[in-house]
Design a protein around this motif. Structure first.
Motif, PDB file in Angstrom:
ATOM      1  N   GLU A  22       7.804   7.283  -1.949  1.00 52.59           N
ATOM      2  CA  GLU A  22       7.545   6.005  -3.307  1.00 52.59           C
ATOM      3  C   GLU A  22       7.681   4.478  -2.946  1.00 52.59           C
ATOM      4  O   GLU A  22       8.552   4.253  -1.797  1.00 52.59           O
TER       5      GLU A  22
ATOM      6  N   SER B 199       8.171   0.762  -2.880  1.00 53.37           N
ATOM      7  CA  SER B 199       8.083  -0.693  -4.094  1.00 53.37           C
ATOM      8  C   SER B 199       9.127  -1.946  -3.654  1.00 53.37           C
ATOM      9  O   SER B 199       8.842  -2.462  -2.777  1.00 53.37           O
TER      10      SER B 199
ATOM     11  N   ILE C 236       4.113  -4.570  -3.759  1.00 51.03           N
ATOM     12  CA  ILE C 236       3.179  -3.512  -3.944  1.00 51.03           C
ATOM     13  C   ILE C 236       1.919  -4.035  -2.949  1.00 51.03           C
ATOM     14  O   ILE C 236       1.555  -3.244  -2.254  1.00 51.03           O
TER      15      ILE C 236
ATOM     16  N   SER D 107      -5.629   2.481   0.323  1.00 47.12           N
ATOM     17  CA  SER D 107      -5.761   2.483  -0.540  1.00 47.12           C
ATOM     18  C   SER D 107      -7.301   2.954  -1.749  1.00 47.12           C
ATOM     19  O   SER D 107      -7.493   3.347  -2.754  1.00 47.12           O
TER      20      SER D 107
ATOM     21  N   ARG E 237      -2.685   9.912  -2.057  1.00 48.09           N
ATOM     22  CA  ARG E 237      -1.171   8.558  -2.615  1.00 48.09           C
ATOM     23  C   ARG E 237      -1.722   8.702  -4.020  1.00 48.09           C
ATOM     24  O   ARG E 237      -3.250   9.321  -4.394  1.00 48.09           O
TER      25      ARG E 237
ATOM     26  N   ALA F 103      -2.020   5.617  -7.090  1.00 52.13           N
ATOM     27  CA  ALA F 103      -1.682   4.861  -7.038  1.00 52.13           C
ATOM     28  C   ALA F 103      -1.501   4.301  -7.996  1.00 52.13           C
ATOM     29  O   ALA F 103       0.135   3.552  -8.425  1.00 52.13           O
TER      30      ALA F 103
ATOM     31  N   ASN G 212       2.606   4.222  -6.986  1.00 53.04           N
ATOM     32  CA  ASN G 212       2.803   3.744  -5.876  1.00 53.04           C
ATOM     33  C   ASN G 212       3.598   4.909  -5.053  1.00 53.04           C
ATOM     34  O   ASN G 212       5.197   4.650  -3.987  1.00 53.04           O
TER      35      ASN G 212
END
Length: 119
Positions: free
Chosen positions: A22, A24, A27, A52, A70, A72, A75
């Motif tokens: 994850e 943080s 981002i 992404s 992934r 999104a 995250n």
């Protein structure tokens, strides 16, 4: 960017594990997230990475066995590892950065999570 990895452990050959990482912080600066691993006495190597936009790069040694994905909204990047072999034993590191092909000095790294595959 801060990266929190989890999911390592001990598994028998042929088994499966799922790693999570994850992100943080900043981002928006992260275009690509991925997993690298380092076995004892060896250099760190790419396992799999994803942008992404969904573009993916896998190491040849894990193609067909590992799947990176992934989420999104969370995250978070996942690495589903199937058909594990003792050669997959390593510390796995999550990486956040720009490229799925190379590492750069601006990349962020999470703490490693140990994956041990017994024969």
């Amino acid at each position: 960017v801060q990266l929190q990895a989890s999911g390592g452990g001990l598994v028998q050959a042929g088994g499966s594990l799922n790693l999570s990482c994850e992100a943080s912080g900043d981002i928006l600066s992260v275009n690509a997230m991925g997993w690298y691993r380092q076995a004892t006495g060896k250099q760190r190597e790419l396992v799999a990475a994803i942008t992404s936009g969904g573009r993916i790069n896998y190491a040849n040694s894990v193609k067909g066995r590992f799947t990176i994905s992934r989420d999104a909204a969370k995250n978070t990047v996942y690495l589903q590892m199937n058909s594990l072999t003792p050669e997959d034993t390593a510390v796995y590191y999550c990486k956040g950065g720009f490229s799925i092909w190379v590492t750069t000095d601006s990349d962020s790294w999470g703490q490693g999570t140990l994956v041990t595959v017994s024969s």
